[in-house]
Scaffold this active site. Sequence first.
Site, PDB file in Angstrom:
ATOM      1  N   GLU A 175       0.823  -1.217   0.000  1.00 39.88           N
ATOM      2  CA  GLU A 175       0.000   0.000   0.000  1.00 39.88           C
ATOM      3  C   GLU A 175       0.853   1.261   0.000  1.00 39.88           C
ATOM      4  O   GLU A 175       1.254   1.760   1.047  1.00 39.88           O
ATOM      5  CB  GLU A 175      -0.941   0.020   1.222  1.00 39.88           C
ATOM      6  CG  GLU A 175      -1.818   1.271   1.239  1.00 39.88           C
ATOM      7  CD  GLU A 175      -2.774   1.350   2.434  1.00 39.88           C
ATOM      8  OE1 GLU A 175      -2.615   0.576   3.383  1.00 39.88           O
ATOM      9  OE2 GLU A 175      -3.664   2.212   2.403  1.00 39.88           O
ATOM     10  N   LYS A 217      -2.378  -1.945  -3.294  1.00 40.13           N
ATOM     11  CA  LYS A 217      -3.454  -1.112  -2.719  1.00 40.13           C
ATOM     12  C   LYS A 217      -3.095   0.357  -2.904  1.00 40.13           C
ATOM     13  O   LYS A 217      -2.445   0.963  -2.043  1.00 40.13           O
ATOM     14  CB  LYS A 217      -3.618  -1.459  -1.232  1.00 40.13           C
ATOM     15  CG  LYS A 217      -4.595  -0.568  -0.489  1.00 40.13           C
ATOM     16  CD  LYS A 217      -5.043  -1.191   0.825  1.00 40.13           C
ATOM     17  CE  LYS A 217      -5.906  -0.214   1.603  1.00 40.13           C
ATOM     18  NZ  LYS A 217      -6.611  -0.825   2.726  1.00 40.13           N
TER      19      LYS A 217
HETATM   20  P1  13P Z   1      -9.343   4.143   4.021  1.00 42.02           P
HETATM   21  O1  13P Z   1     -10.163   3.380   3.014  1.00 42.02           O
HETATM   22  O2  13P Z   1     -10.166   4.744   5.136  1.00 42.02           O
HETATM   23  O3  13P Z   1      -8.407   5.112   3.366  1.00 42.02           O
HETATM   24  O4  13P Z   1      -8.457   3.069   4.777  1.00 42.02           O
HETATM   25  C1  13P Z   1      -7.797   2.119   4.034  1.00 42.02           C
HETATM   26  C2  13P Z   1      -6.570   1.714   4.711  1.00 42.02           C
HETATM   27  O5  13P Z   1      -6.372   0.550   4.984  1.00 42.02           O
HETATM   28  C3  13P Z   1      -5.565   2.748   5.039  1.00 42.02           C
HETATM   29  O6  13P Z   1      -4.355   2.137   5.362  1.00 42.02           O
END
Ligand code: 13P
Length: 336
Positions: A175, A217
């Site tokens: 991510e 992500k």
């Molecule tokens: P949000 O969808 O609230 O941005 O959170 C996703 C997430 O896992 C952030 O690390």
Amino acid sequence: MSELNKIALRILSNGRGILAADESTGTMTKRLEAINVPSSSENRLLFRETLFSSEGMKNCIGGVILYDETIKQISNSNKTIPHLISSSDTIPGIKVDTGAKVLAGSPEEKITEGLDGLRERLKEYYKLGARFTKWRGVYNISNKYPSKLSVHSNAHALARYSALVQECGMVPIVEPEVLMDGNHSAEDCFNKTSEVIKKCFEELILNNTDLTGMILKPNMILPGNKSAQKISNEEVAKLTLKCLKENVPTDVPGIAFLSGGQTEIQATENLDLINKHNDTNFIMTYSYGRALQQSALKFWSKDIKDISGTQKVFNHRANMCTLAAQGKWSAELETK
Ligand code: 13P
């Protein structure tokens, strides 16, 4: 097909997405205090368990990302939380980074920590039932940021994390979140996100990551939340697809977006348009925290014992996101 690829596909296939319920105790406390619910471990468990035992879980959610506290808790129905999640045919996952800290050498930026001792922690989480993991790198945009140092350091950490996770038989969610905060344009977001994702894959490849056994992500491509620029949702979808097509190797099975501060409806509509225009082989789905939980949390705060009412609100949101993950959502369905 590798075992890791099979896990990734089980999480993401058929419109299923990921529930990011991995808020740290600090973040969850802020969310609960904002709705006047005391942040006790019992209340944090009660809300999460309410979602984990819903119909929406069975029908829509392929994976849940947990926080360290939750993966070790026992549900009110006397099951371990990973067991409760698995009984909906959903895969338990775990956030394994230890948070974003000040980046030495560029103190206005952040570097995500958690590599020390990670192999041992991963083995413990595997024993507890986790089969996938998450690590979030965070980048802010301005004319000088993200710096090369931040792009490089965070990509390096994400890749070392991924290699360790795969070694332990789990699927890493990678991510890299380019934040929405600021007055930058959508083009700036496109350029910086492209640079960040490209560097992540350079490092992932250098670390011999099995790209078929990971999930990316990313953020969607949006103008900053303080920008005067407004672009259409169609434009968001097209820029997001272009960025991913240009920078993500085709071996990657799927992309699960974060919501990043978009409203529930925005995050749903943008995902739907991405899928309506998706001309790639990537599965494009959701890994939402706020955009899956906000309404449910608000409803729950009025009566924390109203489990079925809260589940109804969550089921609706999860259904809408799952339709969007197949390009089958429409605004009318929101009110049906
Ligand atoms: P949000 O969808 O609230 O941005 O959170 C996703 C997430 O896992 C952030 O690390």
